[in-house]
Design an enzyme around this catalytic site. Structure first.
Site, short mmCIF file in Angstrom:
data_model
loop_
_atom_site.label_atom_id
_atom_site.label_comp_id
_atom_site.label_asym_id
_atom_site.label_seq_id
_atom_site.Cartn_x
_atom_site.Cartn_y
_atom_site.Cartn_z
CB ALA A 236 39.48 33.15 55.75
CG LEU A 239 40.99 33.96 49.23
CD1 LEU A 239 40.54 32.52 49.08
CD2 LEU A 239 41.39 34.53 47.89
CB SER A 246 32.39 43.19 52.96
OG SER A 246 32.11 43.07 51.56
CG HIS A 248 30.66 42.89 47.85
ND1 HIS A 248 30.19 42.88 46.56
CD2 HIS A 248 31.92 42.40 47.78
CE1 HIS A 248 31.11 42.38 45.76
NE2 HIS A 248 32.18 42.09 46.48
CG ASP A 255 32.62 40.22 43.57
OD1 ASP A 255 33.46 41.13 43.59
OD2 ASP A 255 32.29 39.57 44.58
CD GLU A 304 38.83 40.12 45.55
OE1 GLU A 304 37.85 40.81 45.26
OE2 GLU A 304 38.94 39.49 46.62
CG HIS A 307 35.80 43.77 44.27
ND1 HIS A 307 35.05 43.25 45.29
CD2 HIS A 307 35.84 45.11 44.48
CE1 HIS A 307 34.65 44.24 46.09
NE2 HIS A 307 35.12 45.38 45.62
ZN LIG Z 1 33.96 41.47 45.57
#
Ligand SMILES: [Zn+2]
Length: 340
Positions: A236, A239, A246, A248, A255, A304, A307
């Site tokens: 976790a 990822l 975050s 985001h 993403d 990633e 992202h």
């Molecule tokens: Zn992301």
């Protein structure tokens, strides 16, 4: 000297040969298991162990309330392709002991068991507290930003966070043709840049969509908890971000997915025509690949390819052409990180 070299060569060849033999025949007995993580939750616990390759492999999980595994014993059999399990309906405040063993079933039906892993225990409780000072855990914050001052280079990672009531300004809704879900939102400056990038890619017959844009503190909290319970703590933390940490949450991160790899959120995205084009051209529109390959010790996250983070064209070009991370660009490296 030549003799010694010849002898070493013979030894290496013998060793290589015997390794091949080992792999060619099924092992008589699976090797001893190891629990890689165990995590408490509300009336539940999650356990992860080492995955074993091979046909007819399964795992036996044994849970009990005493260390000799005699009280309230529960045995669970898990198929070989899985290596984590969440046991629910447990009693809060109770300590549970867990051990795992691998077994294989012969064609004759006979089961061959490996040794039990060392046991691990955990107290199941209503509020899980995750304390881990490593970069893969939830370290002490160096800074927590309270409001959006319009800084396009706002740094959000495991050490730089946002308060739970941080709301990005100038947010706009993403039109449905650009995203895989309804209700996607992002900052207008990043959205304008995204649309230009999208159209340039479309001219080359490439197509991708946003599958995640702005996420509020509470959305991130549920997402992170889902990772915790389904994948275990160690996975976790690599990822997913802890709520308030975050990118985001800034409204500047997105993403992307493409139909070319079946809309999979995996690094196969980076190998699609779309993923390769993004990597090469995103900086021209002001985006960077925020979590590059091989930079986990700086970013705190695995690679990633999907992202992207908006930082503006000039900074994006400098970051992407020099293979940097935002942390390196801002010279805000994690504590203890040594430049090589
Ligand atoms: Zn992301």
């Amino acid at each position: 000297m030549k003799r010694i070299i010849a002898l070493i060569l013979v030894l290496i060849m013998t060793f290589t040969f015997s390794v091949d033999v080992c792999f060619a025949t099924a092992p008589d007995k699976p090797s001893r298991q190891k629990i890689t993580s165990i995590l408490p939750g509300n009336h539940k616990l999650s356990v992860m162990w080492n995955k074993v390759e091979g046909d007819n492999v399964k795992y036996l999980i044994r849970i009990a309330t005493d260390e000799n595994f005699t009280e309230n014993v529960k045995d669970i059999i898990i198929k070989g392709s899985d290596n984590d399990y969440t046991k629910t309906k447990l009693v809060n405040g109770t300590k549970y002991y867990v051990k795992v063993r691998t077994f294989i079933t012969r064609d004759t039906g006979k089961k061959i068991y490996g040794n039990w892993s060392p046991k691990k225990s955990v107290v199941v409780k209503s509020t899980a507290i995750y304390k881990n000072t490593s970069i893969t855990g939830v370290p002490e914050l160096r800074f927590r930003k309270k409001e959006d001052d319009g800084d396009l280079l706002v740094l959000v990672n495991k050490y730089y966070g946002l308060s739970s009531d941080y709301y990005p300004s100038d947010m706009v809704s993403v039109a449905s043709k650009y995203s895989t879900y309804s209700g996607a939102k992002m900052k207008s400056v990043a959205y304008k840049a995204f649309k230009k990038m999208y159209n340039a890619a479309a001219d080359k017959d490439l197509n991708f969509k946003i599958c995640s844009a702005y996420r509020s503190y509470s959305q991130q909290r549920s997402l992170f908890n889902n990772y915790m319970y389904s994948r275990g703590a160690s996975t976790a933390f690599i990822l997913s971000a802890y709520p308030g940490r975050s990118e985001h949450h800034t409204g500047l991160a997105i993403d992307l997915l493409t139909g070319r790899n079946g809309w999979a959120m995996s690094n196969s995205f980076g190998n699609t025509k779309e993923g390769k084009w993004i990597k090469k051209h995103c900086a021209e529109y002001g985006f960077i690949l925020r979590y590059p390959d091989g930079k986990t010790d700086i970013t705190g996250y695995g690679y990633e390819s999907w992202h992207l983070r908006y930082v503006g064209k000039d900074v994006a070009k400098e970051i992407m052409s020099n293979g940097l991370t935002l942390e390196e660009y801002l010279d805000k490296l994690p504590p203890g990180y040594k430049k090589s």
